[in-house]
Design a protein around this motif. Structure first.
Motif, short mmCIF file in Angstrom:
data_model
loop_
_atom_site.label_atom_id
_atom_site.label_comp_id
_atom_site.label_asym_id
_atom_site.label_seq_id
_atom_site.Cartn_x
_atom_site.Cartn_y
_atom_site.Cartn_z
N GLN A 454 0.84 -1.19 0.00
CA GLN A 454 0.00 0.00 0.00
C GLN A 454 0.88 1.24 0.00
O GLN A 454 2.06 1.17 0.36
N PRO A 455 0.36 2.41 -0.39
CA PRO A 455 1.11 3.65 -0.24
C PRO A 455 1.07 4.09 1.22
O PRO A 455 0.02 4.02 1.86
N LEU A 456 2.21 4.50 1.75
CA LEU A 456 2.29 4.81 3.18
C LEU A 456 2.65 6.29 3.39
O LEU A 456 3.34 6.89 2.57
N PRO A 457 2.16 6.86 4.49
CA PRO A 457 2.47 8.27 4.76
C PRO A 457 3.93 8.48 5.10
O PRO A 457 4.68 7.53 5.35
N THR A 458 4.32 9.75 5.10
CA THR A 458 5.70 10.10 5.38
C THR A 458 6.11 9.62 6.76
O THR A 458 5.29 9.55 7.68
N THR A 459 7.36 9.25 6.91
CA THR A 459 7.92 8.92 8.22
C THR A 459 9.08 9.86 8.49
O THR A 459 9.82 10.22 7.58
N PHE A 460 9.25 10.26 9.75
CA PHE A 460 10.30 11.20 10.10
C PHE A 460 11.62 10.48 10.41
O PHE A 460 12.64 10.73 9.80
N HIS A 461 11.57 9.57 11.40
CA HIS A 461 12.80 8.91 11.83
C HIS A 461 12.51 7.45 12.18
O HIS A 461 11.35 7.04 12.30
N GLY A 462 13.58 6.69 12.37
CA GLY A 462 13.43 5.28 12.70
C GLY A 462 14.65 4.74 13.40
O GLY A 462 15.57 5.47 13.75
N THR A 463 14.66 3.43 13.59
CA THR A 463 15.79 2.78 14.23
C THR A 463 15.94 1.36 13.70
O THR A 463 15.01 0.81 13.09
N VAL A 464 17.10 0.78 13.93
CA VAL A 464 17.42 -0.58 13.53
C VAL A 464 17.59 -1.43 14.79
O VAL A 464 18.35 -1.06 15.69
N ILE A 465 16.88 -2.54 14.86
CA ILE A 465 16.97 -3.44 16.00
C ILE A 465 17.54 -4.77 15.51
O ILE A 465 16.87 -5.52 14.78
N PRO A 466 18.79 -5.07 15.86
CA PRO A 466 19.41 -6.31 15.37
C PRO A 466 18.72 -7.57 15.86
O PRO A 466 18.63 -8.56 15.17
N ASN A 467 18.24 -7.55 17.10
CA ASN A 467 17.59 -8.72 17.68
C ASN A 467 16.20 -8.35 18.17
O ASN A 467 15.86 -7.17 18.31
N ARG A 468 15.41 -9.35 18.49
CA ARG A 468 14.06 -9.11 18.97
C ARG A 468 14.10 -8.35 20.29
O ARG A 468 14.90 -8.62 21.17
N ALA A 469 13.19 -7.39 20.43
CA ALA A 469 13.12 -6.60 21.65
C ALA A 469 12.52 -7.41 22.78
O ALA A 469 11.53 -8.10 22.61
N ALA A 470 13.15 -7.32 23.94
CA ALA A 470 12.62 -7.99 25.12
C ALA A 470 11.64 -7.06 25.83
O ALA A 470 11.73 -5.85 25.73
N LYS A 471 10.70 -7.64 26.52
CA LYS A 471 9.76 -6.83 27.27
C LYS A 471 10.46 -6.25 28.50
O LYS A 471 11.27 -6.89 29.14
N GLY A 472 10.12 -5.02 28.83
CA GLY A 472 10.69 -4.36 29.98
C GLY A 472 9.71 -4.33 31.13
O GLY A 472 8.67 -4.98 31.12
N PRO A 473 10.03 -3.54 32.17
CA PRO A 473 9.16 -3.44 33.33
C PRO A 473 7.86 -2.71 33.00
O PRO A 473 7.71 -2.13 31.93
N ALA A 474 6.97 -2.75 33.92
CA ALA A 474 5.66 -2.13 33.70
C ALA A 474 5.80 -0.63 33.45
O ALA A 474 6.72 0.00 33.98
N VAL A 475 4.88 -0.08 32.72
CA VAL A 475 4.93 1.34 32.40
C VAL A 475 3.80 2.05 33.11
O VAL A 475 2.91 1.44 33.69
N LEU A 476 3.88 3.38 33.10
CA LEU A 476 2.85 4.18 33.76
C LEU A 476 1.53 4.09 33.04
O LEU A 476 1.47 4.08 31.82
#
Length: 478
Positions: A454-476
């Motif tokens: 599909q055509p996607l809207p503009t994106t500003f910035h991003g990041t590269v994650i080499p491995n799967r992200a682990a879950k962290g502690p609870a958030v507010l």
């Protein structure tokens, strides 16, 4: 592994890039996507990009893209020639409240009285529409006017706001920077009001995040980015002044909150990391800075590279109307004495329109030889500041690439060898793809295209994650 594309759609007579500033069409979790060309076997990573995903709320068009709830757009490259893609809205607490109410409660889509009450109560919406941070196995969607929103990478689910253990104030930058040599990500948050200031933060690779202190500002300014070395944080406070009184009146057009005051000049702020309470302040000619390229210590001098705009007209250009500002930005270099603040040199480093600078992660805060940027209107370039060498992909009319993200090649001889990934809207086909480029030679064009369906809207910035992200502690909770 080579993958053939299905029969291509008929090419229209003119390209359509209107999707760049429209709401995202279809959201979905991780699913197989088609690949054209051959993905490198050792390119195994998750790439996440974010930008304004909802340019309207309940049938009412937003005035500016900065207000839009974010759309997280991702691609997973498995190393076997296949890929998965995903598109999800960033569903922060404000978004969820609006969904439950069935009407807009924030921003220009909301009625005036609602915006006024929000201003009195200092209540805003965390949209997470600007950048992505990956830290200690956790992932966050960022926008500079609120706290980070934690994202579950496997589901691209928004889990809620975080204050990193109680240290973050009302806002957190969309541009944290990690200095690999000290194993720490540095960040800041803005405080507006009668005593404007920067809250400074350090997020180490291991251990708890911590507050570094607070530094006052000369006026309420839009401060979007900074540069950092092992010894200093560097800011340029531009004369794009926030009109606090007008903000209380809740105008519909957010660009009216800023006054460009070139007579005030700009202020260079150099903050020693071992003496936060002793910042060095230097007056500069007026300019507007969205993004820094880097800073480095060179003997007794501090060298700071950034993208310089003549004024803040870029704010109107990003309204979502797709218009271009008329004064193009250039790559600028300041050379100064960090102890006295005396500027030795303030000159253009490259006389070509450019933005969104990216360099190898290990070079942040140090000498670097390679920079990748988006140049002109719709090109991607590799530039060597010291030699002037330039290699540019020029896709031609009808294509709009995003900021290029750099993924290093495993066991490469140089730390700038690897791939560039850019989310490109192909206006001829009416579809977006992640283009994979050889980072040494982007001019050769994509070696593979991962089509997003599909055509996607503009994106500003991003990041590269080499491995799967682990879950962290609870958030507010909101």
């Amino acid at each position: 592994m080579q993958h053939d594309i299905a029969k291509e759609p008929q090419t229209p007579s003119t390209p359509d890039l209107s999707a760049l500033w429209a709401s995202v069409g279809r959201c979905h979790g991780w699913a197989p996507v088609r690949v054209e060309g051959e993905l490198p076997a050792d390119l195994q990573a998750t790439i996440l990009r974010v930008g304004p995903g909802l340019m309207e709320r309940f049938g009412r068009r937003l005035v500016h893209s900065f207000e839009a709830d974010g759309a997280m757009i991702g691609v997973r490259l498995h190393g076997d020639g296949t890929a998965q893609g995903a598109v999800r809205l960033v569903e922060g607490p404000g978004y969820k409240r609006e969904q439950a109410a069935g009407r807009p409660l924030f921003g220009s889509a909301a009625p005036w009285w609602r915006r006024f009450v929000n201003g009195l109560q200092q209540r805003n919406k965390a949209t997470g529409n600007t950048a992505v941070l990956h830290w200690q196995g956790r992932t966050f969607a960022l926008m500079e006017g609120a706290r980070p929103l934690e994202i579950d990478v496997d589901a691209l689910r928004t889990d809620g706001l975080t204050d990193f253990g109680g240290i973050v104030g009302p806002a957190f930058t969309a541009h944290p920077h990690r200095v690999e040599s000290v194993g720490t990500t540095f960040a800041f948050g803005m405080r507006y009001g009668p005593r404007p200031a920067l809250d400074l933060y350090a997020l180490p690779d291991h251990g708890a995040a911590r507050s570094l202190g607070q530094v006052s500002l000369p006026w309420n300014a839009m401060v979007h980015d900074f540069a950092v070395t092992e010894r200093h944080m560097v800011f340029i406070v531009c004369p794009s002044k926030v009109r606090i009184g007008r903000a209380m009146l809740a105008p519909r057009d957010m660009t009216s909150l800023f006054d460009w005051d070139p007579s005030a000049g700009a202020q260079l702020l150099v903050i020693p990391l071992d003496a936060i309470d002793q910042p060095v302040r230097t007056s500069l000619d007026a300019r507007f800075v969205f993004h820094f390229a880097n800073a480095q210590q060179r003997g007794n001098e501090l060298v700071v590279d950034f993208i310089q705009h003549p004024d803040d007209s870029i704010l109107s250009a990003l309204s979502g109307e797709g218009t271009s500002h008329t004064k193009p930005p250039r790559l600028q270099r300041l050379v100064l004495d960090p102890t006295s603040g005396r500027v030795h040199s303030d000159q253009s480093l490259w006389d070509l329109q450019c933005e969104f600078p990216v360099l190898p992660a290990g070079r942040v805060g140090h000498h670097y030889e390679t920079l990748w940027l988006r140049t002109g209107e719709e090109n991607i370039a590799r530039f060597e500041p010291e030699t002037g060498a330039l290699d540019t992909w020029e896709p031609g009319p009808g294509y709009s690439p995003s900021e290029p993200l750099f993924v290093p090649r495993p066991d490469a001889e140089r730390d700038d060898q690897g791939w560039l990934l850019s989310l490109v809207l192909d206006g001829w086909r009416g579809e977006s793809f992640f283009g994979v480029f050889d980072a040494d030679h982007p001019s050769a064009g994509p070696i593979a295209r991962v089509w997003m369906g599909q055509p996607l809207p503009t994106t500003f910035h991003g990041t590269v994650i080499p491995n799967r992200a682990a879950k962290g502690p609870a958030v507010l909770e909101a």
